[in-house]
Every structure is written in C-alpha cells, then in structure tokens.
Design an enzyme around this catalytic site. Sequence first.
Site, PDB file in Angstrom:
ATOM      1  N   HIS A 409      61.860  32.707  78.182  1.00 45.83           N
ATOM      2  CA  HIS A 409      62.713  32.872  79.356  1.00 45.83           C
ATOM      3  C   HIS A 409      63.157  34.324  79.528  1.00 45.83           C
ATOM      4  CE1 HIS A 409      66.287  33.417  76.854  1.00 45.83           C
ATOM      5  NE2 HIS A 409      65.878  32.412  76.127  1.00 45.83           N
ATOM      6  N   GLU A 487      65.790  25.813  72.452  1.00 47.52           N
ATOM      7  CA  GLU A 487      65.954  26.826  71.416  1.00 47.52           C
ATOM      8  C   GLU A 487      66.455  26.179  70.126  1.00 47.52           C
ATOM      9  OE1 GLU A 487      65.374  29.242  69.682  1.00 47.52           O
ATOM     10  OE2 GLU A 487      66.185  31.017  70.709  1.00 47.52           O
TER      11      GLU A 487
END
Length: 703
Positions: A409, A487
């Site tokens: 990202h 994550e």
Amino acid sequence: MPRSGARPLALAAALWAMAAATLLPAGLRPPALSRGIQMLPGASGRVRKRSEPGTLILVRNGLPDWALPDEQFIGWADPDLSEEGQMQVRSAARLLVESGHTVDTVHTSMMKRSIRTVWIILHELERIYLPVTKDWRLAARRYGALTGLSAETIERHFGPDYLARLKNDHDLRPPAAIAGLTTTDYSATRERTFSHLRDAHDLHESETVGEALGRCEPAWKAIVKDLALGKNVLVVGHQLSLSSLIGKIEGLNNHDCQRMIQIPRGCPLIYKFERGPAGRLVASAPSESARKLTEARGAAFAATEADDGGAGGVGAHQPFVPAYADFLADPLDLERMAREQAPLRDAPTCVTSGAFGTELCNVGKGDFEPAADGSPAQTIGAQEAAAASSARDARRRNQREQVVVIIRHGKTEHNKLGLFTGWEDVPLATEGAQEAMAAGRLLAQQGITFDVVYASWLSRSISTAWLVLEQLDALWLPIIKSWRLNERMYGALTSLSKRMIRTKYGEKQFKQWRRGYTTRPPPVSSFSPLYPGNDERYVTYVTDVRNSVRETLIRSIEAGRLELHPKLPKCESLRDCMERTIPYWSDVIVPEAIEQGKSVLISSSENAIRGLMMHLCDIPAEQIVGVEIPTGVPLIYDVRAKCIRLLDDPEGGESDPLLRYNFGSNGHLLFQPCTVAYDDDGEGAGPVGAQASVEARAKAIAE
C-alpha cells in the site's frame, strides 16, 4: 445427597458444552490447510447467519459526468459520477448513517457510476472492507446507436412519437445503427469490461425493456439468498435494473415496472422482510404513518424525471408509491435533491481524484494535464490511461503469460512518523495516494491488465487497489478482500514510535520485536481497543477460524449468556503472519486465480508481502530481516519463471532495482536469477538471469 452434587455437575456440563461450542464455528469442522492454519472455504469472510431476514437497501447511482446527463441516453456508456452526483451519493450515505442502517454485503453493476456510488457510501459508513459483487445483469439498458444522443436529436430523426414508444413499448429494440447519422461507438460488447460476456451470452447491440428487466432475475436470486442468511444488502443500480427488483417485491409485472416506477437519485429505498410459508421471504408492510409519508414523497418524486437512459419529460411516469418500502428522506431532503438535479453551472476549480473527492486537491498540479477544452482532468492520469487503452488492449490480446503483481500500500501518516501500524486502520496519506496512482499509471503504460484483485481488510490496502484500478480504467474488476492479507498484528506496540521503542528497550529487543521471525511483541489485553476482538468487522465477519475458549468464557460471563468469540490474534510474529497469508495464497489465490490463468493484483502490507516473498523466493528465515518492501512499488512475480522483477521505468533512471528503491540489505534475495526464460514461441529455454527473462518476456508480449 444427589441434589448437592447437581449444581457442580450442571456447571461443569455447561462449561463443557461452551468449550465444545467454541471448537467449531457454525457446527462445522474446517479443513486443515498448510502450515497448520485451519479456515473455512470463502476466506474473504461472511456475516454470521441470523435468524431474521436482512434488510434490503436500494440506491440509484448519482448523476453521471456528462454534459447533459438528463437529456442524453447513457445506457452502457461508462461515464463516472459528476461532482453533483457525488454530493447526491454522500447525502444518501448520511441518511443511512442517521437512520442507523447497517450493511453486510453489496451488489452493484459493472458501470463506473454505480461502482463509484458504492465506494462513496461504504466510505461514509466506514465499511469499505465489505464484499462487493459487481454483476453486469444490474447494468442500465443498452441503447445501441442511440447511446449518447439527446432527446432532441432522436426526435429530429425518428419523429416525436418515437421517444414515448422507446419508454413505453415493452418490445421496441433501439437501432444498432442510424443511417445518415454518425454516432459515437459505445458498444459495450467491444469493451474489455464486458468481453467475457460474448461467449456466454447472446448479446445484441441494443435491448428491449423486456430483455433489460428479464436479465436481472439471476442477480435477484443472489440478493434473496443473502437476505435469507440475515445479511443487510445494499444494491446500487440504475433506473431500469432497480425497477426490476422493486417489481418483484411489489408484485408488479414488467409493463408496470417500466411504466410506473421512477426512482430518485440520492434517496435510499428500504425494504424489510419476514419469513413466510416454506421459509420464503415476504416483504413486511410499513406502518400506517410510514405509508402516508411515503405516498407524499412519491408524489413529490414524480417531478423528478432524471433517468440513466432518457431525457426529462420523455414518457409519462406515474408517481411510484411502494406498498412495502419507505424512502429515507424528509421534505427538506426532497427540496435539496430537486435542486441538485440541475447541472452544475460552474466547473470545479480544483482537480480531484474521484476516489477521495477534494481530499487531493492540493497535490502537485504538475501531476495533472488539462483536457482538450482547457478544463482539468477529472481523475489523475485518466488521459494517459485513455490514450494507452487501444495499445494496452492489443498487447493484452497477444499476452501469452499471466501477470501477478504484488504491491505494498501507499505511504500512510504512520509510515511517515515511524509508528508501528499493524492492524490499526489508518488511511493513505496524500503521498501514499500519489504513489498508488503512479503505480497504476506505470502499469497502464506497460499494457498490464488484471482479471481479479485481492486486498486485505485494511483501508490503506483497499484504497491502493482502488487507485491502481482507477488509473487502469478497470474499476469493474472484482476486489476480493480478506483479513488474512492484513499486516502483522503488532500487539501492544501498535501506534507506538519505533524510535521510542528502540531507545527504551534497546536495539536488539527492538529488532526482535520488529523483524524477528518467531518473536512475538507484547500482546494486547482482551479489553484493549487495539484488540481486533473489540472491532465489529472481525467479530461479525470473521467466520473462517475456530472460536476462542478463553475469550468466549470472558465475554459470556460479562454478557450473562453464551457469546461465542473468534480466535483472533493479540500479537503476531512474522511466522504467525505467514501462517495465515501463505495458506490464503496456496489454497485460495492459486486455485481460484493462478491455476485458472488469471492475471492477479495483490494489494497488502509489508509483513504480509514479506512472508509471501519468503515463500515464493525461498528466502531463509534468518535473512528475511534484511529485506524491505517499499511502498507503492509494483513487484511482478513471474509464475513460470518463479522470479520477481520490476517494471521498466518509463522515464529512465537506474536499471538496478536495488539502486532505484530501498529493498534493504538483503534486497538482492528478491531478484535472484529466474529459473526459466522464454524463447520466441513462449516455451521455457532454461535458467537465465532476471534481466534476460524480462527482455525475453517483453519481446514475447510485443509480438
């Protein structure tokens, strides 16, 4: 005596039943996957089944970005929302928030204006992680050669009666071509968006009202299935497709759907259901006060004649007064929406990304190119993507190998401040949005296209995927979202400064917590706001893991009744993170996409990608600590050659990726020589260096 032992035995039995109940979600034993992880099919998550049917929320897309959207037949042309249309959609979303309505899943068409409408609504509801089904059957009516023409032009060529017939004649098919009149080719069957329909369906260049209404039947069955499971369903569609769904609920035939129903923009229509005979869903009648208010609103809405495929005043529409639904609007909203139906008088003074509204107005104006008329482009990079469209589609047709792109990202404010982010759902920073859009432009310039996208449940990954697709003009692609691509969970370190942790605990401990393969950071408490078990999205929608005995006991005692609670991480080592991401790759992405020959985009976070790189590139655990994953850089994984490469920089620069980006001290492990190269026939030609493989692949694609 027997009575004295009954209570302990009953308590023990109850605790045993509670523990047994937590072992299996929904009474099913999940199949064991690789690396010891167990999860159920459908890893993108699904809402837990409820006893009562869900609520149906219908929203018509906002005003499209055409010069005269209420006076042109739009059909299967694919304009984006206008600024005005975005305001209408935000109003609809706020009505949902104010009324307390929630959404569990979304169905929409593959049209950009409806997909953008969904994006804005889910942003306002803070639920962009929800699954979105994009179904071509919910698209607007195909108008053939009439697409893009104004009512005045059509009346001039076909006579004054033709417009009324076009609206009211159930079996009238618009012409595929018009003699003596040059029209823009908006044929959706020639666009990649709908190319997969050519072989599966007999598509005409235009369709009758009956055909447009009839094709919505499979979409309606899928929606009913979700409602029956207790899911609250948001459907964003167009005038005719929503009319078809309303007709099925209200018991109208196709002629009445076409003749009577007019749906205003920016006004959610709510249907509630109950279970009837044989478990069939039956619409619940609204209260008397709600019915009278709806009648008044229906009369007011009759003045609004805007339609995706027709001009105001074309054909007489009677007021739509639903028997079983309620409009979410008050009289002040009606006046506001009526004003907003008129086109904007002035063009916007700043350039914006459609995904973020005015949020990016202050980014460098050098990133934007003015349109031919001197006005700013609506979307960053849109002109470049449009210019490359024909060449990209040609290369795509000749592309022999599928493409797998993995991208971290874009940058967040936490990244900029050096904070542990983990599962905290922080948005992209302006720089991060620019990184994602630059990646999308680079992919477009290289002619790379995708068939499916996978992203985590974190908004920074979903937004990155969205911005990449925006530059590729491919918002219609399915985005499959899974928490298993999240994550690494940093536990009690979440949101803390890395510099502070290094100073307080020392360099060695800091490195172990940050990058240790098996070392877990300090866990969060069961009652911490950082614990995902206190986040609605994970408690409600994660159903592909076992339940936690400990957390179930804690929450059951607190609630005074049995409260099953999923086994969610309170902290993770890199190995823990890999034990959910690698099985998702191996058991979901590979069989559903890779083995089907699909080109894939994966948008995720650093540690999830680091784990994938360990798996794909065979990097030893003791060396992964030295590998960095830069934000916003597309990593190309060659499935056949089993190697990683970067796209060529169109502006030149260093050819060595290790000099162009920071991949860490062990970054060279990502760019090992490929196992095979390609000859001119696309066949493997033995081991070769990564650069040679890139050149061979580029040659194959060019040919």
